[in-house]
Enzyme design. Structure first.
Site, mmCIF file in Angstrom:
data_model
loop_
_atom_site.group_PDB
_atom_site.id
_atom_site.type_symbol
_atom_site.label_atom_id
_atom_site.label_comp_id
_atom_site.label_asym_id
_atom_site.label_seq_id
_atom_site.Cartn_x
_atom_site.Cartn_y
_atom_site.Cartn_z
ATOM 1 N N HIS A 79 0.819 -1.222 0.000
ATOM 2 C CA HIS A 79 0.000 0.000 0.000
ATOM 3 C C HIS A 79 0.847 1.264 0.000
ATOM 4 C CE1 HIS A 79 0.363 -0.192 4.532
ATOM 5 N NE2 HIS A 79 0.366 1.121 4.380
ATOM 6 N N ASP A 125 -0.163 -7.617 1.505
ATOM 7 C CA ASP A 125 0.428 -6.278 1.562
ATOM 8 C C ASP A 125 1.952 -6.335 1.632
ATOM 9 O OD1 ASP A 125 0.574 -3.545 1.709
ATOM 10 O OD2 ASP A 125 -0.167 -3.376 3.763
ATOM 11 N N GLN A 215 0.702 6.077 11.887
ATOM 12 C CA GLN A 215 0.866 6.734 10.592
ATOM 13 C C GLN A 215 2.326 7.093 10.349
ATOM 14 O OE1 GLN A 215 -1.142 10.431 10.447
ATOM 15 N NE2 GLN A 215 -0.500 10.911 8.365
ATOM 16 N N GLY A 216 2.852 6.675 9.220
ATOM 17 C CA GLY A 216 4.251 6.900 8.905
ATOM 18 C C GLY A 216 5.127 5.694 9.142
ATOM 19 N N ASP A 217 4.585 4.683 9.882
ATOM 20 C CA ASP A 217 5.348 3.465 10.151
ATOM 21 C C ASP A 217 5.115 2.381 9.116
ATOM 22 O OD1 ASP A 217 6.612 4.326 12.550
ATOM 23 O OD2 ASP A 217 4.753 3.981 13.656
ATOM 24 N N SER A 218 4.127 2.562 8.246
ATOM 25 C CA SER A 218 3.809 1.563 7.228
ATOM 26 C C SER A 218 5.057 1.107 6.489
ATOM 27 C CB SER A 218 2.831 2.142 6.203
ATOM 28 O OG SER A 218 1.507 2.030 6.627
#
Length: 263
Positions: A79, A125, A215-218
C-alpha cells in the site's frame, strides 16, 4: 469501524484524507491513523537498526519505512507503493533523523507490488524495491515459508519507525522502537472480524493498548528474534485497547520476496 493503512504523506494530503475517512471503510495510501508513534517505546538509531530504511518522495520527505534484505533490495508494504513510480520514490539508509543529511540516498529502478494486493482488503500487503545504488549497511534476515511457529501468541516482537506523534501531526524526527506481543488469530479476529485474514496477517499489541505502530510506520519491520517476520500494514486507530496493529504475515510471502531478491 475504520481500518487505516499506516502511511503518511504531506499535511495537505493527510487533512483531505481525514475528512474522507468518515465515508470510506479503508483509507487510500495516504490515510490518516490515530495518534502516537510507537507509543511506549524509546528513541533509537540506524546504528542499532542498520537495515531500517526511510522511503521518501523525490524531495526526501519520508512517508513509509522499509527493510534492507539485500544490498539493493528493500521490503516494504504494497500500500506504500500504490500510485508511486520509480521516479517518485527514494530510499534513504543510515539516517536516524528525518531532518538529517547523512546516510545513503538511492533512486529506485524497479517497484514490485504483490499482484494480489488490493486496498479493499489490505491483504497480500508486500512490495519489494530494487535500488539503483547498493547499500553497504547490514541486511536483515527474513523468515522462510516454513517458519510459521514464530507467530505463536505472546511472542515478543519489535517494531521500528518514524510514525506520527499525534493525529494529523508530524512524524517523530528520530527513529523509535518498542516491543509488543504477538496476538492469537482468534483474538485478532475478535478485534477486526472478517477484515482479519489469518493467512495474510498477524496482529501484535497489548490488550490494553498503549504501544503500537502508527501513521508513517507503514512498510517498516515487525522483528521476531531479530528476524524480519512482518511488515507494518494497518490498524483501527493506533494504540487503542483491543485494537492491535496488523502486520503482513511474511512467511506466506517469503518465496515471492526471495524471487524478487534474486531477479
Amino acid at each position: 469501524m475504520f481500518g487505516f493503512n499506516r502511511v503518511t504523506k504531506t499535511a495537505a494530503v493527510c487533512a483531505a484524507t481525514a475528512a474522507a475517512a468518515a465515508t470510506a471503510l479503508l483509507g487510500a495510501p495516504s490515510a490518516v491513523a490515530a495518534p502516537q508513534p510507537i507509543v511506549g517505546g524509546t528513541t533509537t538509531t540506524t546504528t542499532a537498526y542498520p537495515f531500517m530504511m526511510q522511503i521518501t518522495d523525490a524531495s526526501q520527505n519520508q512517508f513509509c519505512g522499509g527493510t534492507l534484505v539485500a544490498a539493493n533490495k528493500v521490503v516494504t508494504a504494497a500500500h506504500c507503493m500504490v500510485g508511486e513510480s520509480t521516479s517518485s520514490v527514494r530510499v534513504v539508509g543510515g539516517r536516524t533523523y528525518l531532518n538529517g543529511t547523512n546516510g545513503t540516498v538511492s533512486k529506485v529502478s524497479k517497484i514490485w507490488i504483490n499482484p494480489d494486493y488490493t486496498d479493499a482488503t489490505n491483504g497480500d500487503d508486500v512490495a519489494v524495491l530494487t535500488l539503483s545504488t547498493s547499500m553497504s549497511y547490514t541486511k536483515a534476515s527474513y523468515v522462510s515459508s516454513s517458519d510459521t511457529g514464530v507467530y505463536a501468541a505472546g511472542t515478543t516482537a519489535r517494531i521500528v519507525g518514524w510514525g506520527t506523534t499525534s493525529e494529523n501531526g508530524s512524524s517523530s524526527n528520530q527513529l523509535r522502537t518498542a516491543t509488543v506481543p504477538t496476538v492469537s488469530d482468534s483474538s485478532c479476529r475478535s478485534s477486526y472480524g472478517s477484515e482479519y485474514v489469518a493467512s495474510d496477517m498477524i496482529c501484535a499489541g497489548f490488550t490494553s493498548g498503549g504501544v503500537d505502530t502508527c501513521q508513517g510506520d507503514s512498510g517498516g519491520p515487525l522483528l521476531i528474534g531479530g528476524v524480519l517476520a512482518g511488515i507494518t500494514s494497518w490498524g483501527d486507530g493506533c494504540a487503542e485497547a483491543g485494537k492491535p496493529g496488523v502486520y503482513t504475515r511474511l512467511t506466506t510471502f517469503s518465496s515471492l520476496v526471495t524471487t524478487q531478491i534474486n531477479s
